[in-house]
Design a protein around this motif. Structure first.
Motif, PDB file in Angstrom:
ATOM      1  N   ASP A   1     -30.272   2.598   7.262  1.00 23.55           N
ATOM      2  CA  ASP A   1     -31.733   2.492   7.167  1.00 23.55           C
ATOM      3  C   ASP A   1     -32.192   2.282   5.724  1.00 23.55           C
ATOM      4  O   ASP A   1     -33.106   1.495   5.471  1.00 23.55           O
ATOM      5  CB  ASP A   1     -32.396   3.741   7.752  1.00 23.55           C
ATOM      6  CG  ASP A   1     -32.296   3.805   9.270  1.00 23.55           C
ATOM      7  OD1 ASP A   1     -31.977   2.769   9.904  1.00 23.55           O
ATOM      8  OD2 ASP A   1     -32.533   4.898   9.826  1.00 23.55           O
ATOM      9  N   LYS A   2     -31.537   2.961   4.797  1.00 24.03           N
ATOM     10  CA  LYS A   2     -31.897   2.803   3.388  1.00 24.03           C
ATOM     11  C   LYS A   2     -31.620   1.378   2.913  1.00 24.03           C
ATOM     12  O   LYS A   2     -32.461   0.746   2.286  1.00 24.03           O
ATOM     13  CB  LYS A   2     -31.119   3.811   2.530  1.00 24.03           C
ATOM     14  CG  LYS A   2     -31.455   3.721   1.059  1.00 24.03           C
ATOM     15  CD  LYS A   2     -30.672   4.742   0.246  1.00 24.03           C
ATOM     16  CE  LYS A   2     -31.007   4.573  -1.234  1.00 24.03           C
ATOM     17  NZ  LYS A   2     -30.138   5.360  -2.079  1.00 24.03           N
ATOM     18  N   ARG A   3     -30.441   0.860   3.245  1.00 26.68           N
ATOM     19  CA  ARG A   3     -30.076  -0.510   2.826  1.00 26.68           C
ATOM     20  C   ARG A   3     -30.955  -1.544   3.521  1.00 26.68           C
ATOM     21  O   ARG A   3     -31.400  -2.507   2.908  1.00 26.68           O
ATOM     22  CB  ARG A   3     -28.603  -0.773   3.111  1.00 26.68           C
ATOM     23  CG  ARG A   3     -28.130  -2.157   2.685  1.00 26.68           C
ATOM     24  CD  ARG A   3     -28.275  -2.358   1.197  1.00 26.68           C
ATOM     25  NE  ARG A   3     -27.316  -1.503   0.550  1.00 26.68           N
ATOM     26  CZ  ARG A   3     -26.724  -1.770  -0.599  1.00 26.68           C
ATOM     27  NH1 ARG A   3     -27.011  -2.872  -1.233  1.00 26.68           N
ATOM     28  NH2 ARG A   3     -25.859  -0.939  -1.108  1.00 26.68           N
TER      29      ARG A   3
ATOM     30  N   ARG B   1     -27.745   5.780   5.740  1.00 28.62           N
ATOM     31  CA  ARG B   1     -27.359   4.768   4.738  1.00 28.62           C
ATOM     32  C   ARG B   1     -27.773   3.373   5.195  1.00 28.62           C
ATOM     33  O   ARG B   1     -28.244   2.557   4.382  1.00 28.62           O
ATOM     34  CB  ARG B   1     -25.848   4.820   4.501  1.00 28.62           C
ATOM     35  CG  ARG B   1     -25.404   6.077   3.764  1.00 28.62           C
ATOM     36  CD  ARG B   1     -23.894   6.149   3.590  1.00 28.62           C
ATOM     37  NE  ARG B   1     -23.377   4.956   2.946  1.00 28.62           N
ATOM     38  CZ  ARG B   1     -22.132   4.487   3.148  1.00 28.62           C
ATOM     39  NH1 ARG B   1     -21.311   5.114   3.969  1.00 28.62           N
ATOM     40  NH2 ARG B   1     -21.723   3.404   2.529  1.00 28.62           N
TER      41      ARG B   1
ATOM     42  N   ARG C   1     -33.715  -2.019  11.272  1.00 25.33           N
ATOM     43  CA  ARG C   1     -32.355  -1.556  11.536  1.00 25.33           C
ATOM     44  C   ARG C   1     -31.608  -2.576  12.400  1.00 25.33           C
ATOM     45  O   ARG C   1     -30.455  -2.913  12.127  1.00 25.33           O
ATOM     46  CB  ARG C   1     -32.387  -0.200  12.241  1.00 25.33           C
ATOM     47  CG  ARG C   1     -31.003   0.370  12.513  1.00 25.33           C
ATOM     48  CD  ARG C   1     -31.059   1.630  13.367  1.00 25.33           C
ATOM     49  NE  ARG C   1     -31.617   2.750  12.621  1.00 25.33           N
ATOM     50  CZ  ARG C   1     -32.006   3.893  13.186  1.00 25.33           C
ATOM     51  NH1 ARG C   1     -31.899   4.059  14.494  1.00 25.33           N
ATOM     52  NH2 ARG C   1     -32.493   4.865  12.457  1.00 25.33           N
TER      53      ARG C   1
ATOM     54  N   ALA D   1     -34.011  -1.170   4.476  1.00 26.03           N
ATOM     55  CA  ALA D   1     -35.317  -1.126   3.804  1.00 26.03           C
ATOM     56  C   ALA D   1     -35.269  -1.875   2.472  1.00 26.03           C
ATOM     57  O   ALA D   1     -36.226  -2.576   2.104  1.00 26.03           O
ATOM     58  CB  ALA D   1     -35.748   0.326   3.591  1.00 26.03           C
ATOM     59  N   GLU D   2     -34.166  -1.743   1.746  1.00 27.33           N
ATOM     60  CA  GLU D   2     -34.019  -2.483   0.480  1.00 27.33           C
ATOM     61  C   GLU D   2     -34.073  -3.988   0.701  1.00 27.33           C
ATOM     62  O   GLU D   2     -34.559  -4.727  -0.147  1.00 27.33           O
ATOM     63  CB  GLU D   2     -32.692  -2.100  -0.190  1.00 27.33           C
ATOM     64  CG  GLU D   2     -32.661  -0.690  -0.726  1.00 27.33           C
ATOM     65  CD  GLU D   2     -31.265  -0.275  -1.183  1.00 27.33           C
ATOM     66  OE1 GLU D   2     -30.316  -1.099  -1.132  1.00 27.33           O
ATOM     67  OE2 GLU D   2     -31.115   0.900  -1.597  1.00 27.33           O
ATOM     68  N   PHE D   3     -33.561  -4.437   1.834  1.00 27.66           N
ATOM     69  CA  PHE D   3     -33.570  -5.862   2.175  1.00 27.66           C
ATOM     70  C   PHE D   3     -34.846  -6.289   2.885  1.00 27.66           C
ATOM     71  O   PHE D   3     -35.020  -7.464   3.206  1.00 27.66           O
ATOM     72  CB  PHE D   3     -32.373  -6.223   3.062  1.00 27.66           C
ATOM     73  CG  PHE D   3     -31.041  -6.202   2.379  1.00 27.66           C
ATOM     74  CD1 PHE D   3     -30.904  -6.476   1.029  1.00 27.66           C
ATOM     75  CD2 PHE D   3     -29.898  -5.919   3.101  1.00 27.66           C
ATOM     76  CE1 PHE D   3     -29.665  -6.462   0.414  1.00 27.66           C
ATOM     77  CE2 PHE D   3     -28.646  -5.908   2.494  1.00 27.66           C
ATOM     78  CZ  PHE D   3     -28.533  -6.178   1.140  1.00 27.66           C
ATOM     79  N   GLY D   4     -35.708  -5.326   3.220  1.00 29.29           N
ATOM     80  CA  GLY D   4     -36.919  -5.642   3.958  1.00 29.29           C
ATOM     81  C   GLY D   4     -36.642  -5.986   5.406  1.00 29.29           C
ATOM     82  O   GLY D   4     -37.327  -6.804   6.006  1.00 29.29           O
TER      83      GLY D   4
END
Length: 163
Positions: A107-109, A105, A117, A111-114
């Motif tokens: 890592d997904k968030r 979760r 980790r 990535a959404e923020f660019g």
């Protein structure tokens, strides 16, 4: 590392807008409708530029003396100003054990923020540490801290030739 004082140039642009740039940080620019707005945005841009340099492990440039700033042809200089910055804290590697589902979760968030980790962990920790019940927080502040260091110098340099 001790505080550094970086010079900036405030220029008049089209339709009364003002732009600010730092000779020691190519591409670090900001603008505003007023002198105050342009300078405030420039301070924030410089703090973020220093964060980027620190994340890449690069050394900070030495500040250019105002009298050695090379102005572009046609520049409509309004003033010079100085921004003092405390370079960001150095980073330290830590090991953290978390459930794999939580890491997925994160890592997904991130990535959404660019973000990486590690950047996301720093961002989330900063928000959590600054959070107070009933007081929303707009986001994490840059790690580099800027200091308002005085008045704007608005004299023209008539004795210097522009390149």
């Amino acid at each position: 590392m001790k505080k550094r004082l970086y010079p900036a140039v405030l220029e008049r642009g089209r339709r009364g807008a003002l732009g600010a740039w730092f000779p020691d940080f190519p591409g670090c620019v900001a603008g505003g409708r007023s002198q105050e707005e342009a300078i405030e945005r420039a301070e924030d841009a410089l703090a973020r530029a220093l964060d980027g340099i620190a994340e890449q492990g690069m050394p900070l440039p030495e500040p250019t003396p105002i009298e050695q700033i090379a102005l572009p042809k046609g520049a409509d200089v309004v003033a010079y100003f100085i921004v003092g910055v405390d370079p960001p804290d150095p980073s330290e590697r830590v090991n953290v054990y978390l459930p794999k589902s939580l890491i997925a979760r994160i890592d997904k968030r991130a990535a959404e923020f660019g973000m990486s980790r590690s950047s996301f962990f720093g961002f989330a920790a900063t928000i959590a540490l600054d959070w107070s019940p009933g007081f929303p927080h707009a986001g994490a502040d840059p790690r580099s801290k800027v200091h308002k260091t005085g008045a704007v110098r608005a004299e023209r340099r008539s004795d210097k030739k522009r390149p």
